[in-house]
Structure formats: structure tokens, C-alpha cells
Design an enzyme around this catalytic site. Sequence first.
Site, short mmCIF file in Angstrom:
data_model
loop_
_atom_site.label_atom_id
_atom_site.label_comp_id
_atom_site.label_asym_id
_atom_site.label_seq_id
_atom_site.Cartn_x
_atom_site.Cartn_y
_atom_site.Cartn_z
N TYR A 56 -14.15 -23.09 -15.48
CA TYR A 56 -15.35 -23.89 -15.23
C TYR A 56 -15.35 -25.24 -15.94
O TYR A 56 -16.32 -25.64 -16.56
CB TYR A 56 -16.61 -23.08 -15.58
CG TYR A 56 -16.76 -21.89 -14.65
CD1 TYR A 56 -17.17 -22.09 -13.32
CD2 TYR A 56 -16.43 -20.60 -15.05
CE1 TYR A 56 -17.27 -21.03 -12.44
CE2 TYR A 56 -16.53 -19.53 -14.17
CZ TYR A 56 -16.95 -19.75 -12.86
OH TYR A 56 -17.04 -18.70 -12.00
N TYR B 252 -24.84 -11.77 -11.78
CA TYR B 252 -23.44 -12.20 -11.87
C TYR B 252 -22.56 -10.95 -11.90
O TYR B 252 -22.78 -10.05 -12.71
CB TYR B 252 -23.18 -13.06 -13.12
CG TYR B 252 -21.72 -13.43 -13.23
CD1 TYR B 252 -21.20 -14.45 -12.43
CD2 TYR B 252 -20.86 -12.74 -14.07
CE1 TYR B 252 -19.85 -14.77 -12.48
CE2 TYR B 252 -19.51 -13.05 -14.12
CZ TYR B 252 -19.01 -14.07 -13.33
OH TYR B 252 -17.67 -14.37 -13.37
N ASP C 207 -23.63 -2.48 -13.03
CA ASP C 207 -22.56 -3.30 -13.62
C ASP C 207 -22.82 -3.44 -15.11
O ASP C 207 -23.57 -4.30 -15.55
CB ASP C 207 -22.53 -4.66 -12.90
CG ASP C 207 -21.47 -5.60 -13.48
OD1 ASP C 207 -20.90 -5.28 -14.54
OD2 ASP C 207 -21.24 -6.66 -12.87
N LYS D 28 -15.07 -5.97 -20.10
CA LYS D 28 -15.24 -6.78 -21.32
C LYS D 28 -14.90 -6.05 -22.63
O LYS D 28 -13.76 -6.10 -23.07
CB LYS D 28 -16.64 -7.38 -21.34
CG LYS D 28 -16.76 -8.51 -20.31
CD LYS D 28 -17.91 -9.44 -20.60
CE LYS D 28 -17.79 -10.74 -19.82
NZ LYS D 28 -18.31 -10.66 -18.46
C1 LIG Z 1 -17.87 -10.87 -17.07
C2 LIG Z 1 -18.55 -10.07 -16.04
C3 LIG Z 1 -17.90 -9.68 -14.86
C4 LIG Z 1 -16.49 -10.11 -14.53
O1 LIG Z 1 -15.53 -9.62 -15.39
P1 LIG Z 1 -14.08 -10.34 -15.48
O2 LIG Z 1 -13.32 -9.49 -16.43
O3 LIG Z 1 -14.34 -11.73 -15.97
O4 LIG Z 1 -13.52 -10.33 -14.11
C5 LIG Z 1 -18.60 -8.90 -13.96
N1 LIG Z 1 -19.87 -8.53 -14.21
C6 LIG Z 1 -20.53 -8.87 -15.33
C7 LIG Z 1 -21.93 -8.40 -15.56
C8 LIG Z 1 -19.90 -9.67 -16.28
O5 LIG Z 1 -20.57 -10.05 -17.39
#
Ligand SMILES: *Cc1c(COP(=O)(O)O)cnc(C)c1O
Length: 449
Positions: free
Chosen positions: A32, A165, A266, A295
Site C-alpha cells: 500500500y 476486511y 474471520d 496472523k
Molecule cells: C490480515 C487479515 C486478513 C488477511 O490475512 P493475510 O495473512 O494478510 O492474507 C484477513 N482477514 C482479517 C480480519 C485480517 O485482519
Amino acid sequence: MSIKQTKKQAQLSLSEQHSLLRLDKEHVWHPYTSMSEPLPSYLVESAHGVMINLASGEQLIDGMSSWWSVLHGYNHPKLNKALQEQAAKMSHVMFGGLTHQSAITLCEKLIALTPNGLDKVFLSDSGSVSVEVAMKMALQYQHAVAEKKQCVLTKTKLLTVKNGYHGDTFAAMSVCDPVTGMHQIFEQVLMPQYFAPAPNIKFGEPWSTDEVTELSRLFAKHHHDIAAFIIEPIVQGTGGMRFYHPEYLKACRLLCDQYGVLLIVDEIATGFGRTGKLFACEWADISPDIMCLGKTLTGGYITLAATLCSSHIAQTISEGEAGCFMHGPTFMGNALACAVANASIDLLIENNWQSQVKGIENALNTLLSPLAEHPRVADVRILGSIGAVECKQTVNLAQIQKRFVELGVWIRPFGQLIYIIPPLIITTMQLTTLINAIATVLNEEQCFN
Ligand SMILES: *Cc1c(COP(=O)(O)O)cnc(C)c1O
């Protein structure tokens, strides 16, 4: 050889630093930022505990946990040991037809720790991929259900909320916020999905059922087309560090059950204690049908993600036309990543994560909350180990970053948000330095647009 000599050898000369940074600017994409007018990058030599050590000599207290991923600090002896021991056996073997103890142990741990009903684990490379896997699982499940019932498949779309996101790959992008996710650029290729308004009632505010009126209407109107509903539980991270009411998530669970829609949660950003619960969906006391983890999974060491689902979903997919789930990454179940993930989860429990998170939350409440009075600040939000200061103006990233480095901290704001999500091992003194740095830059005109 003395220790001093070793250190000297490892350090880069000023001209080496300049030449590396010149090459970086010339050839290396960073996330970015423009490739023609990139924001500056700082050259890191090493990191230890909560400190990031720059090649130029500055030592920075890390407020970002390298994008939510570091839990126990950098260069942790136990995590290093787990990696070394695994590497001495094997770093990786293909997961088709082969398996190993580190992956099996990790999957057992994840099943034990996550909410009830999640009994099957699909390991993959990154958060975005785990979301792709979750979406594909939901679609393949609905395909198998339609096949079984001998009816036409209509459940091929996803429903989600604005401000979400879920990652940067195409299927994940299709459920990101249409505005901040720049959907207009990819209009011709993105799968069209349904969007409900973002949850609005904040965590801790009084609940009103009006909050889910529009969501309920969308479920009622479109459920024939909807395979799954996907949401970040409690915290909408990248979409603005918004903490919403647990009743909202409860309502999502009920609507999904009512309309035969799968619930994908997520937890990539919120998992492993960050919000004060081990998983954020525990705030609403719900179990999703599918859960994504990423993460912090390896304590910030190596990329690894997991998608968990119920036995019912796995069984239904397996009885469908394909006879199996149609996904298989080359580095699935990578042994190094699994070994370090196991060690990180053990440390989480050993270190008593609840008291670590509570300690950070208490310090944030005492030290960060007062910034709400600052004329430049619109709102301060705190949940678990997450603290966010929403400013009235957007930040000047290059300027504010430079000032933070001068003040000995690593904080990377975005838009109007200056937030911290420190490693769990941070001390109150280090946290105080982070927060003082935020208080300082708030007074500096040049740090804002
Ligand atoms: C960071 C993130 C993703 C993407 O994970 P990457 O390892 O960067 O592909 C998906 N969903 C959420 C909620 C995130 O914070």
C-alpha cells in the site's frame, strides 16, 4: 572472537545501508505505497522482545506486533528452539499422502481451544488464503446440499457487512468494504456479493434490536442466493478499528440458522486473546460453522493460517460430486510453521494470556483514554490489548512515521487512526512510552493533513 567483534561484523556500514535502501526503493514493492513515490522504509537489523532495532542504531518499542502477529516478542528462545528442532528433522514435506506430528498436534490444539463444533482443520499459507478456503468450503457445501436434495443450486453468493476486511486475494476482496476495498477498479472481475450496513452500536453501549432490521431484511429477501455470511467478530480491524456489540453477532448466528446460511467468522486479527477472550466470538457465546485463523497463529514467526469447520460441513462436502474438498496448497501443513505455532500456543497458556491482556487493557484505560479530550481526537477505543485513537484529520504518514521513530516507537497509523496492538509481553513502562509518543505527535501540526 569477542562478542563485540561479532556485533560489529553484523552491523552494516552507513554506505551499505544507503545502498540497500536505494535498491529497496528502486525494485521492491511494499504494501500500500506508491512504487514511483514510495513512503520511506526503515532498514531493520534485528528485533528482540518488544524492540525493533534499526540498522541506523535506533531501538524502537514495537506498538504494532508486526501487523497483529507477534504475541510473545521477537527472537523468543522457546520459539527459536521449536524452529531449530523441527528444521533438524525436516522443514517441510508434501501434505498429500504424508503427515507429521507437528501438524497433527497443532490441529488437535486448535480444535480443543476454539468454540465447540469446529472439528476439522484445513491448514493453508496465509489469512487471505484461509478466507478463500472458507468461501470455497461454503460454496462446495451448498453445491453438495443442492445435489443431495436434487434441486437447482442457487446459494452461490456471500452476504457480509460494510467496513469489513478479509484479505487481498480476489474472493476475499469481493467481501471487503466496497469503498475502502476499491471495488470500482475491479468491477468486471469481482464476484458480486450482498452488503448489509456495518454494525453501528458500539461494544459496551446499550443494545437495540433496530440494529439488525436491515440485516434481517437482506436475509429474508436473498437467502435463496446466499451460501454464507462472513464477518469479523466484534472488531472490524482494517475497516476502521470499530468494536461492535456482541448481540449483533448473536443475531447473525440466529439469522444464519433460520435461513440455512453458513456463518463464517474471520478471527484472523482477533484470535488468540487479543480482545480479552481467546476468540472474539466468545463475547457473543456463539460457534460459527467455519472459522479462519491466521496472523498470530505462529506468534509472528512464519506465515500460516487455518480454516476450521464442523464435521457436518466436511461430511457433506465429501459426499458431494467431487468426493473431496477442491483445494491443496503446495506448502500445506508446513512443518516449521506448525512447530512454531505449537510452541506459541503453549507459551500463550504458560504465560497466562488473560492476565497479560488484562494488564495491557488496564494500562490503556488509564493512559490512553485521557487522549479523548485532545482537540484533534474524535474518539478513543479500547478492547483487550487493542487501543485506537481516531483523529479528526487523516495523518501525514511519512511525517508521523518519522516522528514516531525519533520518539523511539514503531506505530504505523492509517487514515485517521493511530492504533496500538503491542506484543503481550510489553511492560507498563514501554506502553507508557508508546502512549506518550502518541500524545506528543497529536500536538504536531505537520503530522496531520
Ligand atoms: C490480515 C487479515 C486478513 C488477511 O490475512 P493475510 O495473512 O494478510 O492474507 C484477513 N482477514 C482479517 C480480519 C485480517 O485482519
